[in-house]
Design an enzyme around this catalytic site. Sequence first.
Site, PDB file in Angstrom:
ATOM      1  N   CYS A 165      89.997  -6.164  -4.873  1.00  0.00           N
ATOM      2  CA  CYS A 165      88.885  -5.447  -3.697  1.00  0.00           C
ATOM      3  C   CYS A 165      88.315  -4.402  -3.359  1.00  0.00           C
ATOM      4  CB  CYS A 165      89.007  -6.118  -2.715  1.00  0.00           C
ATOM      5  SG  CYS A 165      90.792  -6.237  -1.568  1.00  0.00           S
TER       6      CYS A 165
ATOM      7  N   HIS B 200     109.204  21.713 -11.917  1.00  0.00           N
ATOM      8  CA  HIS B 200     108.302  21.026 -11.613  1.00  0.00           C
ATOM      9  C   HIS B 200     107.518  22.126  -9.958  1.00  0.00           C
ATOM     10  CE1 HIS B 200     105.312  18.426  -9.664  1.00  0.00           C
ATOM     11  NE2 HIS B 200     105.620  17.154 -10.464  1.00  0.00           N
TER      12      HIS B 200
END
Length: 645
Positions: free
Chosen positions: A404, A561
């Site tokens: 939804c 990272h």
Amino acid sequence: MLSFLQRIGKSLMFPIATLPAAALLVRLGMEDMLDIPFITAAGNGILGNLALIFAIGIAMGFAKDGNGAAALAGAIGYLVLDGGIEAINKDVDMGVFAGVIAGVIAGMLYNKYNDVKFPDFLSFFGGKRFVPIITSAVMVVLSFVFGYVWVYPQAVLDSTANWILNGGELGVGVYGVLNRLLIPVGLHHVMNALIWFDFGTFTTEAGEVVRGEINRFLNGDPSAGYFLAGFFPVMMFGLPAACLAMYAAAKKERKAAVGGMFLSIGLTSFITGVTEPIEFSFMFLSPLLYVVHSLLTGVSMILAFVFDVRHGFGFSAGLIDYLLNYNIAQNPFTLILIGLFMGAIYFVIFYFLIVKLDLKTPGREDEEIEEGSTETESSDYDAKAYHYLYALGGPENIETLDYCTTRLRLEMRDREKVDEKELKRQGARGVMKLGKRNLQVIVGTSVEFVADAMKKQMEHGHHVPEGVQDEKVPPVEQETEKVPSRKVKEEDFQMPLNGNVLPLSEVPDEVFAQGMMGPGFAIDPSEETFHSPVNGKVLQVFPTKHAIGLELENGLEMLIHVGLDTVKLDGDGFEALVESGQKVEQGTPLLRVDLDFVKANAPSVVTPFIFTNAEGATVELLKKGYLEKGQKGVMRVEEGGKGNE
């Protein structure tokens, strides 16, 4: 029954999405705007045929594959039902109920008969072509039944509508409370469909009869808008103030991790009126706050009614609709005053309850049970879909998948296989279990793209998407039989570049800050070339070049990272200077980064250095603050302990 009603609520989302366009056309064509009557008439062409639109949308939503044949059957079913009822009794008016009934039946008949086979001489009418035919036949029978019977439920509905619409403060207050309380089970859409699109009638100057609070308001009904106005103070002021309260009550070390999320979802609510990301951020963590929020919504509705405010929206009660319909509203500026009052009330009550009762809102979770979530939704939907499917127990564990506005709606074969912690680590804001097999995963406003990516992977195989690396698992090419030493001496690590050294807990990303990917620390770089801090080899250069995996000589593995949420840059701004398998020494150039570009296009350039296989070891940070490239004595890794010190 609950699951059935939820499917109706979910299916309503597609046709309801047409309302902003209709409302915009109706408003722009009016005399005080562009004064072009045919534009208003074009918008009313949508609003005047909502029952037909609902029949089409619900049929598609109920169909197991969303096929257009189901939509056609829904349209035909509604036309047959409406025409048959009118021929029997012209006083019977089912409104949007006729569209809902036609859509549900057409969708169910599609699922049953879409692959039906007939003898060769009738084969043309087999399969999907048979669905509109059987739907028409069923609707003929129902039109006969409803033509004679619907007068009784119509009388009940009319009396109910009259009570609600004429119930004054009590009527709008009860509606406001129920509107919020039904959100957790997804049934608020069903109730809204009745109030917004069916209850109440108004005859325009052209003699056209329009139904529902939204349609009547947009067409100038002087009695419409009371059931819409009270939402503006809550969505524009109350819930953003609740975000501010949760941020103020967050733990000091967690403010950086949750601040960006609260700012984002608070602005979303203020501008667009989409509130579910905020509501789901505390609904499950602190149900008491959600009950308070529901009651305060009722209070806002009552205040708007008492001060004789009428306002409306075509999508939701955000700034956009507030400004768009300002000139046709009654006392609209009063909503700003009510909003400031409600904002203050929300902040005080939320902050008091959170601190006094030690409620575990985002940023206040206990570290030992905190499940963590990536606060920034990645735009790499294929990657997110891959991780979600993995956490849900694989594609084979999913019976049905729908969505939804903000939620995935799933029926699971074995719900015990679902890993809720992993879902939340991948960005889900909440997980809700309904019945024995149903599950809802709160994703956010990007749910449609995530669901589509999941469906594609379910159809074509659950494989790691190209360019995606699962950073939760140790990098490839590791020697599985080798047991690495857990020690890294002070001289074994040197600064890879100039920059500020930070403890991992200060990284503005929950996954890294909580050590979910392993112990380590971080550097805020002040130059563009990263050099190897250790002797060893390159395990992997990520395809997007935003991260590099190294293996130390003792077998420990380190992930560098660069920046946060930089995978979405798809390699832009990064230049790899090494390749997988290459041996490196301290000082070997690894990666060149365009810091200005990354700063402009990613949340942060803070770079975590994570030991991904250092279970049972302790990373001790010996120096902090600004350090220069090549400097040693920065950190060490010792056997034993738990992660970072």
